[in-house]
Design a protein around this motif. Structure first.
Motif, PDB file in Angstrom:
ATOM      1  N   ARG A 108       0.829  -1.201   0.000  1.00  0.00           N
ATOM      2  CA  ARG A 108       0.000   0.000   0.000  1.00  0.00           C
ATOM      3  C   ARG A 108       0.872   1.263   0.000  1.00  0.00           C
ATOM      4  O   ARG A 108       0.641   2.199  -0.751  1.00  0.00           O
ATOM      5  CB  ARG A 108      -0.904  -0.015   1.250  1.00  0.00           C
ATOM      6  N   GLU A 109       1.908   1.257   0.835  1.00  0.00           N
ATOM      7  CA  GLU A 109       2.706   2.473   1.035  1.00  0.00           C
ATOM      8  C   GLU A 109       3.857   2.622   0.040  1.00  0.00           C
ATOM      9  O   GLU A 109       4.279   3.727  -0.264  1.00  0.00           O
ATOM     10  CB  GLU A 109       3.283   2.495   2.472  1.00  0.00           C
ATOM     11  N   VAL A 110       4.423   1.495  -0.388  1.00  0.00           N
ATOM     12  CA  VAL A 110       5.585   1.539  -1.304  1.00  0.00           C
ATOM     13  C   VAL A 110       5.337   0.568  -2.454  1.00  0.00           C
ATOM     14  O   VAL A 110       6.030  -0.433  -2.601  1.00  0.00           O
ATOM     15  CB  VAL A 110       6.895   1.157  -0.558  1.00  0.00           C
ATOM     16  N   PRO A 111       4.344   0.845  -3.281  1.00  0.00           N
ATOM     17  CA  PRO A 111       3.923  -0.141  -4.280  1.00  0.00           C
ATOM     18  C   PRO A 111       5.007  -0.509  -5.292  1.00  0.00           C
ATOM     19  O   PRO A 111       4.972  -1.600  -5.865  1.00  0.00           O
ATOM     20  CB  PRO A 111       2.728   0.529  -4.972  1.00  0.00           C
ATOM     21  N   GLY A 112       5.972   0.375  -5.496  1.00  0.00           N
ATOM     22  CA  GLY A 112       7.005   0.094  -6.497  1.00  0.00           C
ATOM     23  C   GLY A 112       8.069  -0.876  -6.032  1.00  0.00           C
ATOM     24  O   GLY A 112       8.941  -1.283  -6.814  1.00  0.00           O
ATOM     25  N   LEU A 113       8.032  -1.236  -4.754  1.00  0.00           N
ATOM     26  CA  LEU A 113       9.027  -2.151  -4.211  1.00  0.00           C
ATOM     27  C   LEU A 113       8.491  -3.581  -4.303  1.00  0.00           C
ATOM     28  O   LEU A 113       7.359  -3.846  -3.887  1.00  0.00           O
ATOM     29  CB  LEU A 113       9.274  -1.794  -2.736  1.00  0.00           C
ATOM     30  N   ALA A 114       9.295  -4.497  -4.848  1.00  0.00           N
ATOM     31  CA  ALA A 114       8.849  -5.891  -4.917  1.00  0.00           C
ATOM     32  C   ALA A 114       8.958  -6.528  -3.540  1.00  0.00           C
ATOM     33  O   ALA A 114       9.951  -6.366  -2.837  1.00  0.00           O
ATOM     34  CB  ALA A 114       9.695  -6.669  -5.924  1.00  0.00           C
ATOM     35  N   VAL A 115       7.909  -7.242  -3.157  1.00  0.00           N
ATOM     36  CA  VAL A 115       7.899  -7.941  -1.875  1.00  0.00           C
ATOM     37  C   VAL A 115       8.020  -9.441  -2.122  1.00  0.00           C
ATOM     38  O   VAL A 115       7.169 -10.043  -2.780  1.00  0.00           O
ATOM     39  CB  VAL A 115       6.617  -7.631  -1.079  1.00  0.00           C
ATOM     40  N   ILE A 116       9.111 -10.005  -1.626  1.00  0.00           N
ATOM     41  CA  ILE A 116       9.329 -11.457  -1.686  1.00  0.00           C
ATOM     42  C   ILE A 116       9.133 -11.977  -0.268  1.00  0.00           C
ATOM     43  O   ILE A 116       9.547 -11.318   0.688  1.00  0.00           O
ATOM     44  CB  ILE A 116      10.761 -11.781  -2.157  1.00  0.00           C
ATOM     45  N   THR A 117       8.482 -13.123  -0.118  1.00  0.00           N
ATOM     46  CA  THR A 117       8.294 -13.646   1.232  1.00  0.00           C
ATOM     47  C   THR A 117       9.006 -14.983   1.405  1.00  0.00           C
ATOM     48  O   THR A 117       9.034 -15.807   0.494  1.00  0.00           O
ATOM     49  CB  THR A 117       6.797 -13.857   1.546  1.00  0.00           C
ATOM     50  N   ASP A 118       9.575 -15.155   2.592  1.00  0.00           N
ATOM     51  CA  ASP A 118      10.137 -16.441   2.962  1.00  0.00           C
ATOM     52  C   ASP A 118       8.976 -17.361   3.315  1.00  0.00           C
ATOM     53  O   ASP A 118       8.135 -17.010   4.141  1.00  0.00           O
ATOM     54  CB  ASP A 118      11.056 -16.266   4.175  1.00  0.00           C
ATOM     55  N   VAL A 119       8.920 -18.508   2.653  1.00  0.00           N
ATOM     56  CA  VAL A 119       7.858 -19.474   2.952  1.00  0.00           C
ATOM     57  C   VAL A 119       8.475 -20.615   3.734  1.00  0.00           C
ATOM     58  O   VAL A 119       9.255 -21.403   3.202  1.00  0.00           O
ATOM     59  CB  VAL A 119       7.202 -19.993   1.658  1.00  0.00           C
ATOM     60  N   CYS A 120       8.167 -20.665   5.028  1.00  0.00           N
ATOM     61  CA  CYS A 120       8.665 -21.736   5.895  1.00  0.00           C
ATOM     62  C   CYS A 120       7.833 -21.755   7.161  1.00  0.00           C
ATOM     63  O   CYS A 120       7.096 -20.814   7.441  1.00  0.00           O
ATOM     64  CB  CYS A 120      10.139 -21.525   6.240  1.00  0.00           C
ATOM     65  N   MET A 121       7.956 -22.833   7.930  1.00  0.00           N
ATOM     66  CA  MET A 121       7.153 -22.947   9.137  1.00  0.00           C
ATOM     67  C   MET A 121       7.918 -22.581  10.409  1.00  0.00           C
ATOM     68  O   MET A 121       7.311 -22.357  11.455  1.00  0.00           O
ATOM     69  CB  MET A 121       6.641 -24.390   9.290  1.00  0.00           C
ATOM     70  N   CYS A 122       9.250 -22.518  10.344  1.00  0.00           N
ATOM     71  CA  CYS A 122      10.025 -22.481  11.599  1.00  0.00           C
ATOM     72  C   CYS A 122       9.810 -21.227  12.440  1.00  0.00           C
ATOM     73  O   CYS A 122       9.983 -21.271  13.654  1.00  0.00           O
ATOM     74  CB  CYS A 122      11.508 -22.710  11.325  1.00  0.00           C
ATOM     75  N   GLU A 123       9.446 -20.112  11.822  1.00  0.00           N
ATOM     76  CA  GLU A 123       9.190 -18.917  12.635  1.00  0.00           C
ATOM     77  C   GLU A 123       7.830 -19.006  13.332  1.00  0.00           C
ATOM     78  O   GLU A 123       7.528 -18.219  14.216  1.00  0.00           O
ATOM     79  CB  GLU A 123       9.197 -17.651  11.768  1.00  0.00           C
ATOM     80  N   TYR A 124       6.997 -19.948  12.893  1.00  0.00           N
ATOM     81  CA  TYR A 124       5.596 -19.997  13.356  1.00  0.00           C
ATOM     82  C   TYR A 124       5.268 -21.203  14.212  1.00  0.00           C
ATOM     83  O   TYR A 124       4.206 -21.271  14.808  1.00  0.00           O
ATOM     84  CB  TYR A 124       4.671 -19.963  12.126  1.00  0.00           C
ATOM     85  N   THR A 125       6.206 -22.181  14.255  1.00  0.00           N
ATOM     86  CA  THR A 125       5.951 -23.377  15.058  1.00  0.00           C
ATOM     87  C   THR A 125       6.588 -23.236  16.442  1.00  0.00           C
ATOM     88  O   THR A 125       7.666 -22.651  16.574  1.00  0.00           O
ATOM     89  CB  THR A 125       6.527 -24.635  14.370  1.00  0.00           C
ATOM     90  N   ASP A 126       5.932 -23.791  17.455  1.00  0.00           N
ATOM     91  CA  ASP A 126       6.465 -23.677  18.815  1.00  0.00           C
ATOM     92  C   ASP A 126       7.715 -24.545  18.997  1.00  0.00           C
ATOM     93  O   ASP A 126       8.548 -24.278  19.851  1.00  0.00           O
ATOM     94  CB  ASP A 126       5.387 -23.980  19.876  1.00  0.00           C
TER      95      ASP A 126
END
Ligand code: PBG
Ligand code: ZN
Length: 325
Positions: A108-126
């Motif tokens: 929304r704020e910086v639309p010209g910047l490409a956003v890549i996301t790390d897809v993994c579970m380790c930050e979200y699993t206990d």
């Protein structure tokens, strides 16, 4: 041709000749800047082992994303630190999860910047592992479904590219299939195809709060001793539909990067990981090395070895140094 007919120094004698025969270039367009998004507000907490790198809440991460964009950096790579973790990493694929909110805010704020996301579970699993635990080990096939859900939710929130880092077999195909099914056939997958079980991730695990609570990651990440296995990993990810292949960590694996450059014709990324960054920062703080010189030399080394894309915590500094020329 040998001395005295051949004198290697003739073309090194002045700045103009050196420029003319330089074989490798580094540009701000080569860089990706990793960032850590933390739940809450008003948070900007420096990671003790990574000076200059922060866990930060959305308003701060948007401000830094804008700064990166203004420096000409084309993309950021996002990691999320959720409010709560559980056995199946629910926040990873929640529509209102930390990363989904962060993606929406940046786009929304910086639309010209490409956003890549790390897809993994380790930050979200206990338990801190990169997938679902069954019988004391990460279960491959049941993890695939969650990774695909996670990738889809990132893309629905506006991610421009997804980067699976879990090292499960078959995840690229699983993600590709789900994205295509939902009409996201234009979204590329940058696969952490060749990811070694590395001590160099130490500082990152403080940053992402993703240290495994038991055991280690050697049943899914690669053995640092293996070179042919890297070719197999890359080949299978390419077969499954990866658009960009990554090697990680960077500096100890330049030979692997070169092997892949010679063997495949996809764009190649390298991840100059947290431990590599921390070592440079620590030595520079002691006055033992010239930080700018060492970092730029490292970046050129990645390019020379075959990288097209460099994911690095030094990205903002490199952009500034390149600008100043
Ligand atoms: C999560 C992930 C890790 C990194 C990127 N994604 C850590 C790990 O596998 O333990 C490391 C990045 C760094 O050290 O900078 N799977
Ligand atoms: Zn992981």
């Amino acid at each position: 041709m040998f001395f005295p007919q051949f004198r290697a120094r003739r073309i090194r004698g002045n700045e103009i000749f050196r420029r003319m025969v330089s074989e490798t270039t580094l540009s701000v367009s080569d860089l990706v800047y990793p960032m850590f998004s933390a739940f809450g507000s008003g948070i900007k907490k420096e990671i003790s082992s990574m000076p200059g790198i922060y866990q930060q809440s959305i308003e701060h991460i948007v401000a830094e994303a804008r700064e990166a964009y203004n420096l000409g950096i084309p993309a950021v790579l996002l990691f999320g630190i959720p409010e709560t973790k559980d056995a199946v990493g629910s926040d990873a694929y929640s529509e209102t999860g930390i990363i989904q909110e962060t993606i929406r805010a940046i786009k929304r704020e910086v639309p010209g910047l490409a956003v890549i996301t790390d897809v993994c579970m380790c930050e979200y699993t206990d338990h801190g592992h990169c997938g679902i635990i069954k019988d004391g080990d990460v279960d491959n096939d049941s993890t695939l479904e969650l990774l695909a859900r996670e990738a889809l939710s990132h893309v629905r929130a506006g991610a421009d590219m997804v980067a699976p880092s879990d090292m499960m077999d078959g995840r690229v195909a699983a993600i590709r299939e789900v994205l295509d099914e939902h009409g996201f056939d234009k979204i590329p997958i940058m696969s952490y195809a060749v990811k070694y079980a590395s001590g160099y991730y130490g500082p990152f695990r403080e940053a992402a709060e993703s240290t495994p609570q038991f055991g280690d990651r050697r049943s899914y990440q690669m053995d640092p001793a293996n070179r042919l296995e890297a070719l197999r990993e890359a080949a299978s990810d390419i077969e499954e539909g990866a658009d960009i292949i990554m090697v990680k960590p960077g500096l100890p694996y330049l030979d692997i990067l070169r092997d892949l450059r010679n063997e495949c014709n996809l764009p190649l990324a390298v991840y100059n990981v947290s431990g590599e960054y921390s070592m440079v920062k620590a030595a520079a703080a002691q006055g033992w090395i010239d930080e700018e010189r060492v970092v730029l030399e490292t970046m050129i080394g990645f390019k020379r070895a075959g990288a097209d894309i460099i994911i690095t915590y030094h990205a903002k500094d490199v952009a500034r140094w390149l600008k100043r020329g």
